[in-house]
Design a protein around this motif. Structure first.
Motif, mmCIF file in Angstrom:
data_model
loop_
_atom_site.group_PDB
_atom_site.id
_atom_site.type_symbol
_atom_site.label_atom_id
_atom_site.label_comp_id
_atom_site.label_asym_id
_atom_site.label_seq_id
_atom_site.Cartn_x
_atom_site.Cartn_y
_atom_site.Cartn_z
ATOM 1 N N VAL A 1 -3.615 11.843 -2.198
ATOM 2 C CA VAL A 1 -3.314 10.495 -2.312
ATOM 3 C C VAL A 1 -4.045 9.548 -1.468
ATOM 4 N N ASP A 2 -4.311 8.413 -2.291
ATOM 5 C CA ASP A 2 -4.942 7.168 -1.575
ATOM 6 C C ASP A 2 -4.778 5.742 -2.191
ATOM 7 N N CYS A 3 -5.149 4.680 -1.475
ATOM 8 C CA CYS A 3 -4.956 3.401 -2.024
ATOM 9 C C CYS A 3 -6.234 2.683 -1.723
ATOM 10 N N VAL B 1 2.486 1.725 -3.726
ATOM 11 C CA VAL B 1 1.525 2.232 -4.652
ATOM 12 C C VAL B 1 1.067 3.890 -4.472
ATOM 13 N N ARG B 2 0.923 4.056 -2.986
ATOM 14 C CA ARG B 2 0.576 5.544 -2.871
ATOM 15 C C ARG B 2 1.852 6.275 -3.261
ATOM 16 N N GLY C 1 -2.893 2.516 -6.236
ATOM 17 C CA GLY C 1 -2.617 4.070 -5.603
ATOM 18 C C GLY C 1 -2.900 5.025 -6.623
ATOM 19 N N GLN D 1 -0.480 0.226 -9.704
ATOM 20 C CA GLN D 1 -1.158 -0.715 -8.939
ATOM 21 C C GLN D 1 -0.103 -1.897 -8.813
ATOM 22 N N SER E 1 -1.516 7.093 -10.985
ATOM 23 C CA SER E 1 -1.949 5.952 -10.570
ATOM 24 C C SER E 1 -0.908 4.814 -10.621
ATOM 25 N N ALA F 1 0.690 -1.089 -0.006
ATOM 26 C CA ALA F 1 -0.141 0.050 -0.195
ATOM 27 C C ALA F 1 0.735 1.262 -0.031
ATOM 28 N N GLU F 2 1.734 1.359 0.709
ATOM 29 C CA GLU F 2 2.827 2.339 0.774
ATOM 30 C C GLU F 2 3.420 2.623 -0.548
ATOM 31 N N ARG G 1 1.862 9.172 -6.218
ATOM 32 C CA ARG G 1 2.358 10.544 -6.057
ATOM 33 C C ARG G 1 3.614 11.120 -6.846
#
Length: 192
Positions: free
Chosen positions: A118-120, A45-46, A105, A70, A68, A42-43, A50
């Motif tokens: 920013v999100d996941c 892809v975020r 991400g 993935q 983005s 997760a970190e 970004r």
């Protein structure tokens, strides 16, 4: 409204973004996509989402830039793009009968203000029990060599699914439109 710029060369992401009926351009960012240290999926892809948006900001100072990235996660293992038919078959056989979580991400950078959201977004797919012959036929037919986890949900890959679970099916293809619309609204963009 600031012009929209998609920081991706992915035809899948461009096709998804067209669904919003907003004008946009696209450019391919040049960044190092290697995982850093003990970074979680997760970190990763975020951070990459970004960085992709930020990589284009200097040359596009008055834009809303969409980044983005993935990965697919099987247990503790990150499955990237296979790049070869043999690797695609290996990934799919390893995932046979199991659940794979796709983490996408998403970043929206206002290059005029520097504000970056920013999100996941997770989406889980449980695969059917697969045998080598079926997997090889699928890989030969679909050629999912540029797809995380080795399958295209927008194509024949759906035949490999037993079930899916997630809040935004477009995240499975690589650009979570529901979350993107939320981000665009925060930037004052009205989606038709």
């Amino acid at each position: 409204m600031l012009p929209l710029l998609l920081a991706s060369s992915s035809p899948y992401r461009r096709e998804l973004l067209q669904r919003l009926h907003l004008p946009f351009t696209w450019a391919s960012p040049d960044i190092d996509e290697a995982r850093q240290g003990d970074e979680t999926a997760a970190e990763l892809v975020r951070r990459l989402a970004r960085l992709k948006a930020q990589a284009l900001a200097e040359h596009h100072p008055q834009h809303l830039i969409i980044g983005s990235d993935q990965v697919a996660v099987l247990g503790e293992r990150i499955l990237g793009k296979p790049h070869s038919a043999e690797r695609a078959c290996e990934q799919l056989l390893a995932a046979s009968g199991q659940s794979v979580t796709f983490l996408t991400g998403l970043a929206l950078l206002n290059s005029a203000t520097g504000h970056c959201q920013v999100d996941c977004i997770p989406f889980t797919v449980t695969l059917r029990e697969l045998d080598r012959q079926r997997v090889e036929r699928y890989v030969q037919t679909e050629q999912p060599l540029d797809c995380a986890g080795s399958f295209k949900a927008e194509g024949l890959g759906v035949s490999l699914f037993q079930s899916t679970h997630g809040s935004d099916a477009t995240s499975l293809i690589g650009l979570p439109l529901i979350r993107l619309v939320d981000m665009l609204l925060k930037e004052g963009v009205q989606v038709p």
